[in-house]
Design an enzyme around this catalytic site. Structure first.
Site, short mmCIF file in Angstrom:
data_model
loop_
_atom_site.label_atom_id
_atom_site.label_comp_id
_atom_site.label_asym_id
_atom_site.label_seq_id
_atom_site.Cartn_x
_atom_site.Cartn_y
_atom_site.Cartn_z
N HIS A 1 0.84 -1.19 0.00
CA HIS A 1 0.00 0.00 0.00
C HIS A 1 0.88 1.25 0.00
O HIS A 1 1.24 1.75 1.07
CB HIS A 1 -0.91 0.00 1.23
CG HIS A 1 -1.83 -1.18 1.30
ND1 HIS A 1 -1.39 -2.43 1.66
CD2 HIS A 1 -3.17 -1.29 1.07
CE1 HIS A 1 -2.41 -3.27 1.64
NE2 HIS A 1 -3.49 -2.60 1.28
N HIS B 1 -4.02 3.14 -3.52
CA HIS B 1 -4.21 2.69 -2.13
C HIS B 1 -3.50 1.38 -1.85
O HIS B 1 -2.73 1.28 -0.90
CB HIS B 1 -5.71 2.55 -1.83
CG HIS B 1 -5.99 2.08 -0.43
ND1 HIS B 1 -5.93 0.76 -0.05
CD2 HIS B 1 -6.34 2.76 0.69
CE1 HIS B 1 -6.23 0.64 1.24
NE2 HIS B 1 -6.48 1.85 1.70
N GLU C 1 -17.10 -4.15 24.89
CA GLU C 1 -16.29 -5.36 25.01
C GLU C 1 -15.06 -5.34 24.10
O GLU C 1 -13.95 -5.66 24.54
CB GLU C 1 -17.14 -6.61 24.71
CG GLU C 1 -18.25 -6.87 25.71
CD GLU C 1 -19.55 -6.14 25.37
OE1 GLU C 1 -20.54 -6.31 26.10
OE2 GLU C 1 -19.56 -5.40 24.35
N HIS D 1 -27.64 -15.37 25.45
CA HIS D 1 -26.60 -15.21 26.46
C HIS D 1 -25.90 -16.52 26.81
O HIS D 1 -24.89 -16.50 27.51
CB HIS D 1 -27.20 -14.60 27.74
CG HIS D 1 -27.43 -13.12 27.65
ND1 HIS D 1 -28.08 -12.53 26.60
CD2 HIS D 1 -27.07 -12.10 28.48
CE1 HIS D 1 -28.14 -11.22 26.79
NE2 HIS D 1 -27.53 -10.94 27.92
#
Length: 682
Positions: free
Chosen positions: A34, A269, A422, A484
């Site tokens: 890149h 890119h 999280e 859960h």
């Protein structure tokens, strides 16, 4: 303190162009990479690395250095060029070997491979979150160790990020918390070039990023010309002078700057420019040297070794004065930065284990974990806990724990409320570990490890000592239902190389698991299992204490061991966590029928798998039929029981009901295990 004075305009331009040509040459040589971001960021990099960054190429691990993170790590040649030019042990031959096997210039920067690389930045956004962790560590250590007249922790964390980093959701999680905590030593330079792989980002990323970060509580310097190094340097000065929070500098740049035909397009890119365009770029830059050749005067202008040595010597003088006045603090600081455990730790851990055996408590393993944490934080002041808004469920706090809170300076503590973040928590913990001085641990429900997973993977790749406390580990959590209830998560985590996964069955196994986790070295060596992170999978429901003799207690640390044997055993039951009690009950039921079976507890499959062949054979003898039981996906256990064995588990999602009802519904009972043994013996 700035690293140097500004060079004259002509030299600054040539220094920036050195980055451009080295980057495009390396990508062309590899036919992969890149070049666009390094070419577009050349002036930004010159302004930061040559005028502000405090570092010593001769000692990349010097504790007093500034930290630099290239979050958009696909632009790795920017960092490799800087490391080469400023004098790190990264010769031109390594630039020529860019992206080649066993080179020190892999496709994305990797800590431990390349000197001067602070973190492994591959997946976008995680480097930014790591930088938040690095900055948080600096401020916490400063509050803990600095004393009046003696400032030994006082450095900045810089990060360069791209549009992709800010599109990733983790950027919101980490930067929101950084703003809330007011991490004033964090300076982020945003490469606002408006291009990603698919083209112009305005079609899918039209956020007002400056307003977004202002809403987080960041200081924002808007619309800096990223190709005016003096303007960038002035913006960095402004950011360093701000003391009310972290800073974002929005640098407007042109991707692939210098390329006559490809600058400003997505074509530059992630692909080589091609020989013809490289020739044209050399002409546009008035660069006459051959590939990978940089003129001596440019090398001399970039060389940071002398001023780096001077900066480190000045810091060392301050530290020596500090050590003379505060010898115990100085010794403790150095110990923690090395990652060493305190003298006598093994003996104290043994004492904790003896106490745990004596108490013989029947509690949930999440509670047993809290007992272990409470004892360990007294021995290990580097332990830094937290939770993603589930402290009261994960039990990652302890009596007397002080929370980290915003303030000027930061109100230091040893417990972090990460909020419902999280992924951000896991990546920030990686940054805390990478900085040195802390052993971070954080909690959430096991099912939410899916949110954290890629940062867990990065910790394993980087071999960083981070502890993930995952509670509510199965259908045993009950009524919250399948959203859960963890079914596939234990097996999934066990697939990550170098992540040590423990699912303990009682207080003894839980303490041993914690002991293993804190004793894993923070290693950046090449040995696969030299060190790294640990995941503790813990129950919500109570688990009965299991009596053991001394030899059996010692065997727990081997990951899998004979918990209850039987003379002339005809089969082996392998169990983990809450299902160990079911295995023991099944053993008793079968014994009443005259069927002798061995019960093996395997709290950590990866630790067991690393034992020598003799140990593994002694625990799981060849020729004996095997049954495994775990309230989770069954396929993983086929490696131990074979195609002719049986696995008692769950290959569907859970249900919403009380835990006891669910175990019966899914057939994960003592009778279910006994029946499986009868089948393998039939």
């Amino acid at each position: 303190m700035s690293a140097s004075t500004s060079p004259d305009t002509a030299m600054a331009s040539r220094m920036a162009n050195a980055i451009r040509v080295l980057s495009m040459d390396a990508v062309q040589q590899a036919n992969s990479g890149h070049p666009g971001a390094p070419m577009g960021l050349a002036e930004v990099a010159e302004a930061l690395w040559n005028r502000h960054l405090v570092h010593n190429p001769a000692d990349p691990a010097w504790p007093g250095r500034d930290r630099f993170v290239l979050s958009n790590g696909h632009g790795s040649m920017l960092l490799y060029s800087l490391l080469h030019l400023t004098g790190y042990d990264l010769p031109a031959s390594e630039l020529r070997n860019f992206r080649q096997l066993h080179s020190r210039t892999p496709g994305h920067p990797e800590v431990g491979i390349t000197p001067g690389v602070e973190t492994t930045t591959g997946p976008l956004g995680q480097g930014l979150a790591n930088a938040v962790g690095l900055a948080l560590a600096e401020q916490l250590l400063a509050a803990e160790f600095n004393r009046d007249g003696h400032t030994v922790v006082d450095h900045h964390t810089y990060a360069i990020v791209g549009d992709g980093c800010l599109m990733e959701g983790i950027s919101h999680e980490a930067c929101s918390l950084a703003g809330t905590l007011g991490l004033s030593k964090l300076v982020v330079l945003y490469d606002a070039n408006g291009i990603s792989i698919d083209g112009h980002v305005e079609h899918w990323f039209a956020d007002d990023t400056a307003k977004r970060f202002e809403a987080y509580g960041w200081n924002v310097v808007r619309d800096v010309d990223g190709h005016d190094a003096n303007a960038v340097s002035a913006a960095i000065d402004a950011a360093r002078g701000a003391n009310a929070g972290p800073s974002l500098i929005v640098c407007r740049t042109i991707i692939g700057k210098g390329s006559p035909k490809m600058a400003g397009t997505h074509n530059v890119h992630g692909a080589p420019l091609g020989a013809e365009e490289i020739l044209a770029t050399r002409g546009a830059l008035a660069w006459t040297d051959d590939a990978f050749v940089v003129a001596d005067d440019i090398h001399a202008a970039w060389d940071a070794r002398e001023r780096g040595a001077k900066a480190q010597a000045e810091w060392q003088q301050r530290f020596d004065a500090y050590a003379k006045t505060h010898p115990e603090l100085a010794a403790e600081f150095l110990r923690r930065m090395r990652g060493d455990l305190p003298e006598g730790f093994a003996d104290r851990l043994a004492g904790l284990l003896a106490s745990t055996v004596e108490k013989a408590e029947t509690v949930a393993s999440r509670k047993a974990s809290q007992y272990a944490i409470t004892a360990l934080v007294e021995i290990l002041p580097e332990m830094l806990g937290g939770s993603a808004d589930l402290t009261g469920s994960n039990f990652t706090d302890w009596k007397g724990a002080v929370a980290v809170r915003a303030g000027r300076p930061l109100h230091a503590g040893r417990h972090i409320n990460y909020g419902v973040r999280e992924f951000g928590m896991a990546a920030i913990m990686n940054g805390l570990a990478l900085h040195g001085g802390y052993l971070p641990f954080g909690g959430t429900f096991l099912t939410f490890s899916d949110y954290s997973r890629n940062a867990i993977r990065m910790a394993a790749l980087m071999k960083q000592r981070v502890v993930h406390v995952f509670t509510h580990d199965s259908i045993g959590l009950g009524e919250d239902g399948p959203t859960h209830q963890s079914v596939e998560h234990a097996a999934s985590l066990r697939l990550i190389p170098n992540l040590s996964v423990w699912r303990p069955c009682d207080t003894v196994e839980t303490l041993v698991a914690w002991g293993h986790a804190v004793q894993r070295p923070a290693s950046i060596g090449m040995e696969v299992h030299a060190g790294g992170p640990t995941a503790l999978l813990l129950s919500r429901q109570n688990l009965p204490f299991v009596q053991r003799d001394d030899a059996t207690i010692a065997a727990v640390a081997r990951g899998g061991y004979v918990l209850r044997d039987a003379q002339d055993a005809k089969a082996v039951i392998i169990a983990t966590g809450s299902e160990v009690a079911l295995a023991l009950a099944a053993q008793e039921a079968l014994a009443a029928e005259g069927v002798a079976v061995r019960v093996v507890s395997m709290p950590s499959t990866d630790v067991f798998d690393r034992q020598d062949k003799a140990w593994r054979a002694s625990v799981l003898p060849a020729g004996l039929p095997r049954v495994a039981v775990e309230a989770g996906i069954t396929d993983y256990w086929r490696k131990y029981v074979g195609l002719d064995g049986e696995v008692v588990g769950i290959d569907t999602f859970g249900e919403s009901a009380p835990a006891g009802v669910l175990f019966k519904h899914f057939g994960i009972t003592a009778e279910g295990v006994a029946h499986a043994v009868r089948r393998v013996l039939a």
